[in-house]
Design a protein around this motif. Sequence first.
Motif, PDB file in Angstrom:
ATOM      1  N   THR B 164       0.866  -1.191   0.000  1.00  0.00           N
ATOM      2  CA  THR B 164       0.000   0.000   0.000  1.00  0.00           C
ATOM      3  C   THR B 164       0.901   1.239   0.000  1.00  0.00           C
ATOM      4  O   THR B 164       2.099   1.125   0.236  1.00  0.00           O
ATOM      5  N   PRO B 165       0.309   2.418  -0.183  1.00  0.00           N
ATOM      6  CA  PRO B 165       1.068   3.629   0.153  1.00  0.00           C
ATOM      7  C   PRO B 165       1.510   3.535   1.620  1.00  0.00           C
ATOM      8  O   PRO B 165       0.882   2.809   2.419  1.00  0.00           O
ATOM      9  N   MET B 166       2.547   4.234   1.966  1.00  0.00           N
ATOM     10  CA  MET B 166       3.162   4.064   3.277  1.00  0.00           C
ATOM     11  C   MET B 166       3.794   5.381   3.713  1.00  0.00           C
ATOM     12  O   MET B 166       4.325   6.111   2.879  1.00  0.00           O
ATOM     13  N   THR B 167       3.712   5.663   5.017  1.00  0.00           N
ATOM     14  CA  THR B 167       4.326   6.907   5.516  1.00  0.00           C
ATOM     15  C   THR B 167       5.495   6.599   6.444  1.00  0.00           C
ATOM     16  O   THR B 167       5.517   5.573   7.125  1.00  0.00           O
ATOM     17  N   HIS B 168       6.449   7.528   6.446  1.00  0.00           N
ATOM     18  CA  HIS B 168       7.608   7.464   7.356  1.00  0.00           C
ATOM     19  C   HIS B 168       8.323   6.114   7.323  1.00  0.00           C
ATOM     20  O   HIS B 168       8.606   5.525   8.373  1.00  0.00           O
ATOM     21  N   LEU B 169       8.653   5.661   6.150  1.00  0.00           N
ATOM     22  CA  LEU B 169       9.370   4.381   6.034  1.00  0.00           C
ATOM     23  C   LEU B 169      10.876   4.595   6.172  1.00  0.00           C
ATOM     24  O   LEU B 169      11.464   5.421   5.471  1.00  0.00           O
ATOM     25  N   SER B 170      11.471   3.860   7.110  1.00  0.00           N
ATOM     26  CA  SER B 170      12.931   3.874   7.272  1.00  0.00           C
ATOM     27  C   SER B 170      13.462   2.443   7.296  1.00  0.00           C
ATOM     28  O   SER B 170      12.848   1.559   7.894  1.00  0.00           O
ATOM     29  N   LEU B 171      14.596   2.241   6.643  1.00  0.00           N
ATOM     30  CA  LEU B 171      15.293   0.948   6.668  1.00  0.00           C
ATOM     31  C   LEU B 171      16.703   1.171   7.209  1.00  0.00           C
ATOM     32  O   LEU B 171      17.411   2.062   6.719  1.00  0.00           O
ATOM     33  N   HIS B 172      17.088   0.371   8.210  1.00  0.00           N
ATOM     34  CA  HIS B 172      18.439   0.492   8.769  1.00  0.00           C
ATOM     35  C   HIS B 172      19.158  -0.850   8.707  1.00  0.00           C
ATOM     36  O   HIS B 172      18.519  -1.898   8.697  1.00  0.00           O
ATOM     37  N   THR B 174      20.758  -2.155   6.362  1.00  0.00           N
ATOM     38  CA  THR B 174      20.590  -2.837   5.086  1.00  0.00           C
ATOM     39  C   THR B 174      21.559  -2.202   4.082  1.00  0.00           C
ATOM     40  O   THR B 174      22.015  -1.062   4.285  1.00  0.00           O
ATOM     41  N   LYS B 175      21.863  -2.935   3.021  1.00  0.00           N
ATOM     42  CA  LYS B 175      22.813  -2.428   2.017  1.00  0.00           C
ATOM     43  C   LYS B 175      22.339  -1.090   1.448  1.00  0.00           C
ATOM     44  O   LYS B 175      23.137  -0.196   1.210  1.00  0.00           O
ATOM     45  N   TYR B 176      21.041  -0.977   1.215  1.00  0.00           N
ATOM     46  CA  TYR B 176      20.485   0.280   0.716  1.00  0.00           C
ATOM     47  C   TYR B 176      19.493   0.821   1.744  1.00  0.00           C
ATOM     48  O   TYR B 176      18.327   0.437   1.742  1.00  0.00           O
ATOM     49  N   PRO B 177      19.941   1.679   2.656  1.00  0.00           N
ATOM     50  CA  PRO B 177      19.026   2.194   3.694  1.00  0.00           C
ATOM     51  C   PRO B 177      18.080   3.254   3.125  1.00  0.00           C
ATOM     52  O   PRO B 177      18.310   3.800   2.049  1.00  0.00           O
ATOM     53  N   LEU B 178      17.009   3.500   3.842  1.00  0.00           N
ATOM     54  CA  LEU B 178      16.085   4.584   3.503  1.00  0.00           C
ATOM     55  C   LEU B 178      15.802   5.342   4.790  1.00  0.00           C
ATOM     56  O   LEU B 178      15.719   4.749   5.858  1.00  0.00           O
ATOM     57  N   ASP B 179      15.611   6.652   4.679  1.00  0.00           N
ATOM     58  CA  ASP B 179      15.369   7.440   5.879  1.00  0.00           C
ATOM     59  C   ASP B 179      14.074   8.226   5.756  1.00  0.00           C
ATOM     60  O   ASP B 179      14.013   9.209   5.025  1.00  0.00           O
ATOM     61  N   ASP B 180      13.062   7.764   6.439  1.00  0.00           N
ATOM     62  CA  ASP B 180      11.817   8.512   6.607  1.00  0.00           C
ATOM     63  C   ASP B 180      11.221   8.971   5.275  1.00  0.00           C
ATOM     64  O   ASP B 180      11.002  10.162   5.067  1.00  0.00           O
ATOM     65  N   ASP B 197      23.461  -9.789  10.781  1.00  0.00           N
ATOM     66  CA  ASP B 197      22.487 -10.869  10.971  1.00  0.00           C
ATOM     67  C   ASP B 197      21.061 -10.347  11.129  1.00  0.00           C
ATOM     68  O   ASP B 197      20.109 -11.117  11.049  1.00  0.00           O
ATOM     69  N   THR B 198      20.939  -9.043  11.416  1.00  0.00           N
ATOM     70  CA  THR B 198      19.604  -8.463  11.587  1.00  0.00           C
ATOM     71  C   THR B 198      19.492  -7.151  10.806  1.00  0.00           C
ATOM     72  O   THR B 198      20.501  -6.542  10.446  1.00  0.00           O
ATOM     73  N   ALA B 199      18.279  -6.749  10.550  1.00  0.00           N
ATOM     74  CA  ALA B 199      18.015  -5.429   9.960  1.00  0.00           C
ATOM     75  C   ALA B 199      16.847  -4.821  10.728  1.00  0.00           C
ATOM     76  O   ALA B 199      16.113  -5.528  11.426  1.00  0.00           O
ATOM     77  N   HIS B 200      16.703  -3.515  10.614  1.00  0.00           N
ATOM     78  CA  HIS B 200      15.634  -2.809  11.310  1.00  0.00           C
ATOM     79  C   HIS B 200      14.843  -1.993  10.311  1.00  0.00           C
ATOM     80  O   HIS B 200      15.396  -1.476   9.349  1.00  0.00           O
ATOM     81  N   PHE B 201      13.559  -1.900  10.553  1.00  0.00           N
ATOM     82  CA  PHE B 201      12.759  -0.987   9.729  1.00  0.00           C
ATOM     83  C   PHE B 201      11.560  -0.508  10.522  1.00  0.00           C
ATOM     84  O   PHE B 201      11.165  -1.121  11.524  1.00  0.00           O
ATOM     85  N   SER B 202      11.016   0.607  10.072  1.00  0.00           N
ATOM     86  CA  SER B 202       9.833   1.167  10.741  1.00  0.00           C
ATOM     87  C   SER B 202       9.000   1.932   9.730  1.00  0.00           C
ATOM     88  O   SER B 202       9.519   2.401   8.707  1.00  0.00           O
ATOM     89  N   PHE B 203       7.712   2.008   9.998  1.00  0.00           N
ATOM     90  CA  PHE B 203       6.810   2.824   9.179  1.00  0.00           C
ATOM     91  C   PHE B 203       5.560   3.123   9.992  1.00  0.00           C
ATOM     92  O   PHE B 203       5.281   2.445  10.988  1.00  0.00           O
ATOM     93  N   SER B 204       4.818   4.165   9.588  1.00  0.00           N
ATOM     94  CA  SER B 204       3.701   4.666  10.397  1.00  0.00           C
ATOM     95  C   SER B 204       2.327   4.265   9.895  1.00  0.00           C
ATOM     96  O   SER B 204       1.361   4.244  10.649  1.00  0.00           O
TER      97      SER B 204
END
Lengths: 216, 216
Positions: B164-172, B174-180, B197-204
């Motif tokens: 779906t559309p998504m707000t405030h997506l961040s990836l940490h 990871t090889k290609y991070p994204l910030d908000d 061994d781990t990655a982090h992500f968040s979205f609203s």
Amino acid sequence: MSQSIIVLAGGDNSLWPDKEVFNQASHIIGVDRGSLEGLRQGLSIDVAVGDFDSLTKEELDYVKQQVPLVKQYPAEKDETDTEIGISVASQLSDEASIILVGGTGGRLDHFLANLWLPFQSRFNHLTSRLIIKDNQNTIAYFLPGDYTIEKEPDKKYLAFVCLTPMTHLSLHDTKYPLDDIEVEVPISYASNEFIGDTAHFSFSSGLMCVIQSKDK
Amino acid sequence: MSQSIIVLAGGDNSLWPDKEVFNQASHIIGVDRGSLEGLRQGLSIDVAVGDFDSLTKEELDYVKQQVPLVKQYPAEKDETDTEIGISVASQLSDEASIILVGGTGGRLDHFLANLWLPFQSRFNHLTSRLIIKDNQNTIAYFLPGDYTIEKEPDKKYLAFVCLTPMTHLSLHDTKYPLDDIEVEVPISYASNEFIGDTAHFSFSSGLMCVIQSKDK
């Protein structure tokens, strides 16, 4: 039948559609490993694009010998190889269907990137010309409007796949008709069927993808 | 590792994941032809559901002999066989992962219906427990929040697939991070990779699906 250009990606060649699809195309654009697989299957590849990092040096040399135009790009770029292939196809004609082959199966992150190509603003204008094909499925896209579609003789099932929420969706001349419904989330109305040679559908907003398919 | 229940649909068994996945499950629910294929592969099927119209009478008799509980439904019903299988799985446990196997490949209208199961209001509550698995892909779903995910040892690629559309997506991590970032249309951010061994992500807001995959 209108002119078609094939963009041949590197997916498993056991999933490619009938040779007939290749025979009817005006051009075949090989995407990365798709170029090599196409040559190996005896296809005439007009343009090869990609970073070619999935090929050995010998394989790439062979592609360069056999293909009139090879466009090699760096591996770390903003576009995927398939996206470059679609762009090149769109530059060859303003009207031809662009049929993506080798873009299904295997890695599903790749398939979904392919399925959603028409959402990208630079490919929006190609929506009604883009087709994804394999040995069991033909995927076509539709912007809001009123359409008549024809049954493909070798396919049994007809699916209306709402890629977005959708308003005023109606399906006529299908085994399971729908009358002016609102669709709130993406949904695949699978396993519908034609009752004659054509079916009709209409909707007012959203992006529709129609899949004709058959069992193996 | 938490308990898991497998819902085994009728897709091509050459695409099934490693036997290990079946060995670790507390229950296996066979969906229509999936029941028969499971038995043929030596699996112990606990429940079989479906209209079974893809089986001959002899095949169905065999399923009925071998499976302790067989729930046969009429062919023309509101739910698909796979949806019934997911419902049965959810009744067996409030916590176990529900792993759909045999739900990829082949007919893409079926795959997309499976991919979008968490959009159905009756399955919303299963979103974080539903997993789709085949021999190259693991698909997991996430509602808005902040997550740490673990790399599967046999997988190379990590895709963030915005359904779906998504707000405030961040990836940490990871090889290609994204910030908000804001995501306006469904998109598959394919071919990312873990750097540890781990990655982090968040979205609203929105529905995320994460695919770990490997080449064949």
